[in-house]
Design a protein around this motif. Structure first.
Motif, mmCIF file in Angstrom:
data_model
loop_
_atom_site.group_PDB
_atom_site.id
_atom_site.type_symbol
_atom_site.label_atom_id
_atom_site.label_comp_id
_atom_site.label_asym_id
_atom_site.label_seq_id
_atom_site.Cartn_x
_atom_site.Cartn_y
_atom_site.Cartn_z
ATOM 1 N N TYR A 1 143.407 16.260 80.192
ATOM 2 C CA TYR A 1 142.180 16.134 80.276
ATOM 3 C C TYR A 1 141.545 14.361 80.869
ATOM 4 C CZ TYR A 1 141.446 20.553 77.453
ATOM 5 O OH TYR A 1 141.473 21.671 77.329
ATOM 6 N N LEU A 2 140.843 14.344 81.661
ATOM 7 C CA LEU A 2 140.390 12.867 82.202
ATOM 8 C C LEU A 2 139.141 12.607 82.041
ATOM 9 C CD1 LEU A 2 142.852 13.085 85.457
ATOM 10 C CD2 LEU A 2 143.443 12.547 83.732
ATOM 11 N N LEU A 3 138.731 11.587 81.306
ATOM 12 C CA LEU A 3 137.749 11.021 81.489
ATOM 13 C C LEU A 3 136.488 11.473 82.983
ATOM 14 C CD1 LEU A 3 138.096 7.496 79.336
ATOM 15 C CD2 LEU A 3 136.751 9.251 78.338
ATOM 16 N N LYS A 4 135.835 11.367 82.768
ATOM 17 C CA LYS A 4 134.937 11.743 84.247
ATOM 18 C C LYS A 4 135.053 10.575 85.086
ATOM 19 C CE LYS A 4 131.159 14.304 85.112
ATOM 20 N NZ LYS A 4 131.399 16.479 85.395
ATOM 21 N N ALA A 5 134.470 9.213 84.819
ATOM 22 C CA ALA A 5 135.374 8.409 85.892
ATOM 23 C C ALA A 5 136.304 8.867 86.500
ATOM 24 C CB ALA A 5 135.316 6.918 85.247
ATOM 25 N N TYR A 6 137.424 9.146 86.078
ATOM 26 C CA TYR A 6 138.800 8.798 87.184
ATOM 27 C C TYR A 6 139.213 10.264 87.105
ATOM 28 C CZ TYR A 6 139.723 4.558 83.937
ATOM 29 O OH TYR A 6 139.173 3.392 83.665
#
Length: 82
Positions: free
Chosen positions: A7-12
């Motif tokens: 899971y990655l933050l949307k920004a990444y």
């Protein structure tokens, strides 16, 4: 060997970070002698196709309970070739 999903933050997202992490996890599984990498991911996760692009296939469907919430999840299997 199991991978509980990435899971990655949307920004990444869309920067190749998830791909690199997944390839490293797959490499480590191979290095440790695993023949199959099992990936647990929520069924509603829009990135489910990400794993399927690498050849992962549905093995089983489960439910994950967190408190009172019941979330459908899938387990994918990826055969690790030499």
């Amino acid at each position: 060997m199991f991978l509980k999903g990435l899971y990655l933050l949307k920004a990444y997202q869309k920067e190749g970070i998830g791909r690199e992490l997944f390839l490293r996890a797959r490499g480590q599984a191979k290095k440790r002698g695993a023949t199959t990498l099992y990936i647990e991911v929520l069924k509603a996760n829009p990135t489910l196709e990400f794993y399927q692009k690498f050849g992962a296939q549905l093995v089983e469907e489960n439910v994950l309970q967190i408190g009172t919430r019941v979330l459908p999840e899938v387990i994918l299997g990826l055969q690790l070739k030499e």
